[in-house]
Enzyme design. Sequence first.
Site, PDB file in Angstrom:
ATOM      1  N   ASP A  10      20.496  12.987  25.376  1.00 12.75           N
ATOM      2  CA  ASP A  10      20.502  14.408  26.207  1.00 12.75           C
ATOM      3  C   ASP A  10      21.143  14.141  27.556  1.00 12.75           C
ATOM      4  O   ASP A  10      20.351  14.304  28.291  1.00 12.75           O
ATOM      5  CB  ASP A  10      18.953  14.819  26.247  1.00 12.75           C
ATOM      6  CG  ASP A  10      18.217  13.916  26.992  1.00 12.75           C
ATOM      7  OD1 ASP A  10      17.101  14.428  27.384  1.00 12.75           O
ATOM      8  OD2 ASP A  10      18.326  12.557  27.261  1.00 12.75           O
ATOM      9  N   ASP A  15      21.520   8.806  30.426  1.00 14.78           N
ATOM     10  CA  ASP A  15      21.989   8.825  29.264  1.00 14.78           C
ATOM     11  C   ASP A  15      23.738   8.473  29.249  1.00 14.78           C
ATOM     12  O   ASP A  15      24.132   7.913  28.629  1.00 14.78           O
ATOM     13  CB  ASP A  15      21.865  10.390  28.491  1.00 14.78           C
ATOM     14  CG  ASP A  15      20.411  10.771  28.545  1.00 14.78           C
ATOM     15  OD1 ASP A  15      19.829  11.204  29.229  1.00 14.78           O
ATOM     16  OD2 ASP A  15      19.910  10.547  27.273  1.00 14.78           O
ATOM     17  N   ASN A  40      16.904  16.888  28.453  1.00 15.35           N
ATOM     18  CA  ASN A  40      17.259  17.021  30.051  1.00 15.35           C
ATOM     19  C   ASN A  40      17.912  18.512  30.620  1.00 15.35           C
ATOM     20  O   ASN A  40      17.470  18.835  31.554  1.00 15.35           O
ATOM     21  CB  ASN A  40      18.234  16.106  30.525  1.00 15.35           C
ATOM     22  CG  ASN A  40      17.506  14.706  30.644  1.00 15.35           C
ATOM     23  OD1 ASN A  40      16.304  14.451  31.108  1.00 15.35           O
ATOM     24  ND2 ASN A  40      18.263  13.581  30.232  1.00 15.35           N
ATOM     25  N   THR A 124      17.750   8.280  23.324  1.00 17.54           N
ATOM     26  CA  THR A 124      17.370   8.120  24.716  1.00 17.54           C
ATOM     27  C   THR A 124      17.028   9.682  25.101  1.00 17.54           C
ATOM     28  O   THR A 124      17.029   9.959  26.168  1.00 17.54           O
ATOM     29  CB  THR A 124      18.714   7.696  25.296  1.00 17.54           C
ATOM     30  OG1 THR A 124      19.799   8.538  25.451  1.00 17.54           O
ATOM     31  CG2 THR A 124      19.174   6.180  25.095  1.00 17.54           C
ATOM     32  N   PHE A 165       8.520  11.955  29.715  1.00 19.01           N
ATOM     33  CA  PHE A 165       9.416  12.950  29.314  1.00 19.01           C
ATOM     34  C   PHE A 165       9.896  13.268  27.921  1.00 19.01           C
ATOM     35  O   PHE A 165       9.657  14.109  27.149  1.00 19.01           O
ATOM     36  CB  PHE A 165      10.657  13.126  30.288  1.00 19.01           C
ATOM     37  CG  PHE A 165      11.418  14.496  29.848  1.00 19.01           C
ATOM     38  CD1 PHE A 165      12.538  14.594  29.361  1.00 19.01           C
ATOM     39  CD2 PHE A 165      10.858  15.574  30.394  1.00 19.01           C
ATOM     40  CE1 PHE A 165      13.320  15.208  29.070  1.00 19.01           C
ATOM     41  CE2 PHE A 165      11.725  16.751  30.170  1.00 19.01           C
ATOM     42  CZ  PHE A 165      12.873  16.669  29.521  1.00 19.01           C
ATOM     43  N   ASN A 166      10.666  11.993  27.218  1.00 20.71           N
ATOM     44  CA  ASN A 166      11.194  12.237  25.984  1.00 20.71           C
ATOM     45  C   ASN A 166      10.113  12.340  25.000  1.00 20.71           C
ATOM     46  O   ASN A 166      10.326  13.012  24.044  1.00 20.71           O
ATOM     47  CB  ASN A 166      12.012  10.933  25.713  1.00 20.71           C
ATOM     48  CG  ASN A 166      13.345  10.661  26.522  1.00 20.71           C
ATOM     49  OD1 ASN A 166      13.661  11.738  26.992  1.00 20.71           O
ATOM     50  ND2 ASN A 166      13.828   9.698  26.551  1.00 20.71           N
ATOM     51  N   HIS A 238      16.682   4.261  33.120  1.00 17.07           N
ATOM     52  CA  HIS A 238      15.840   4.403  31.804  1.00 17.07           C
ATOM     53  C   HIS A 238      16.680   4.084  30.650  1.00 17.07           C
ATOM     54  O   HIS A 238      16.438   3.193  29.990  1.00 17.07           O
ATOM     55  CB  HIS A 238      15.330   5.650  31.616  1.00 17.07           C
ATOM     56  CG  HIS A 238      14.425   6.320  32.752  1.00 17.07           C
ATOM     57  ND1 HIS A 238      13.229   5.666  33.196  1.00 17.07           N
ATOM     58  CD2 HIS A 238      14.761   7.160  33.788  1.00 17.07           C
ATOM     59  CE1 HIS A 238      12.568   6.401  34.128  1.00 17.07           C
ATOM     60  NE2 HIS A 238      13.382   7.013  34.749  1.00 17.07           N
ATOM     61  N   ASP A 239      17.330   4.884  30.304  1.00 19.97           N
ATOM     62  CA  ASP A 239      18.241   4.961  28.991  1.00 19.97           C
ATOM     63  C   ASP A 239      19.498   3.742  28.996  1.00 19.97           C
ATOM     64  O   ASP A 239      19.431   3.060  27.770  1.00 19.97           O
ATOM     65  CB  ASP A 239      19.249   6.337  28.922  1.00 19.97           C
ATOM     66  CG  ASP A 239      18.308   7.277  28.886  1.00 19.97           C
ATOM     67  OD1 ASP A 239      18.640   8.276  29.064  1.00 19.97           O
ATOM     68  OD2 ASP A 239      16.960   7.386  28.275  1.00 19.97           O
TER      69      ASP A 239
END
Length: 310
Positions: A10, A15, A40, A124, A165-166, A238-239
């Site tokens: 996203d 990402d 996102n 992700t 969040f995800n 993160h991703d």
Amino acid sequence: MPKPIIIDCDPGHDDAIALLLAFAKPELVRVLAVTIVAGNQTLEKTVNNALKVLSFAGVQCEVAAGYDRPLMRPLEIADAVHGESGLDGPDLPEPTFAASKRHGVQVMIDQIRQCKEKVTIVPTGPLTNVAAALVGAPDIKQNIERIVLMGGAAREGNWTPAAEFNILVDPEAASIVFQSGVPITMIGLDVTHEAQVMASEVEYLLNSGNRVGVMVGELLEFFGEFHQTMGFAGMPLHDPLAMATVLDPTIVETKHLPVTIETQGLYTTGRTVVDFYGVTGKEPNVDVALKVDRDRFVQMVIDAMLSYGR
Ligand code: RIB
Ligand code: CA
């Protein structure tokens, strides 16, 4: 032999860097398709962002739009983090190629069915597309090597005190994926909050003279604005850490634990409930990342960004 992978994302600043990391390592991974989910930002924006980033890097592959909303809830976006476009910061040219006309979930199913080797899925973003593929075509489970996802947290959340969040955006989808029986590696906030890129490293990219390196530096400058307000010293990648774990599984240390997704809690919906002490009696179903080699990871990312043509 490079591992066949499907990236479901996203974009989203992190990402975008995860995509660039994957395509910088053709000797390690072969990207069968990039499928896109709303998260996102809205789906229209996350698709466009993926096309823009890949075009900027001179990469072309099948980019297919999946779900524009969670399975059972209204979409919640993270524009406070990623901006109005979902990729605020650098001024990226328009894409040089169009998205696939096929639905992302169908592309994921077809690619997994057709691949001669087992496929690693790298989600992700919210797990809507992955859950839909597993429910719509359960036969694909036999040809999935592993799902290496960015999401969840054994300890603190980031979008609520309990949830990352995800997972929070589509907890029902996450519950389907976590109960699917497919091997899962969970790259959660426990390690991504340790995997921060620091301002000095962003400066290095900005001054690299490498167009992809400079563009990624500009992405990180914007991404850092939100995280500074949250009291972070740097920007959590993160991703990219999920992608790095596919490239080199030794970059993190994991523990095989039972993980359940909370979908009902007034204050805890979206929580990845990690049973460290086996008190639930449930069988372990997830390899939960608990430690990361931060320096080796960040160097891998920087080197990969600077490996693109000047
Ligand atoms: O919580 C971090 C996750 O949410 C990352 O995947 C980021 O891109 C957002 O999707
Ligand atoms: Ca993401």
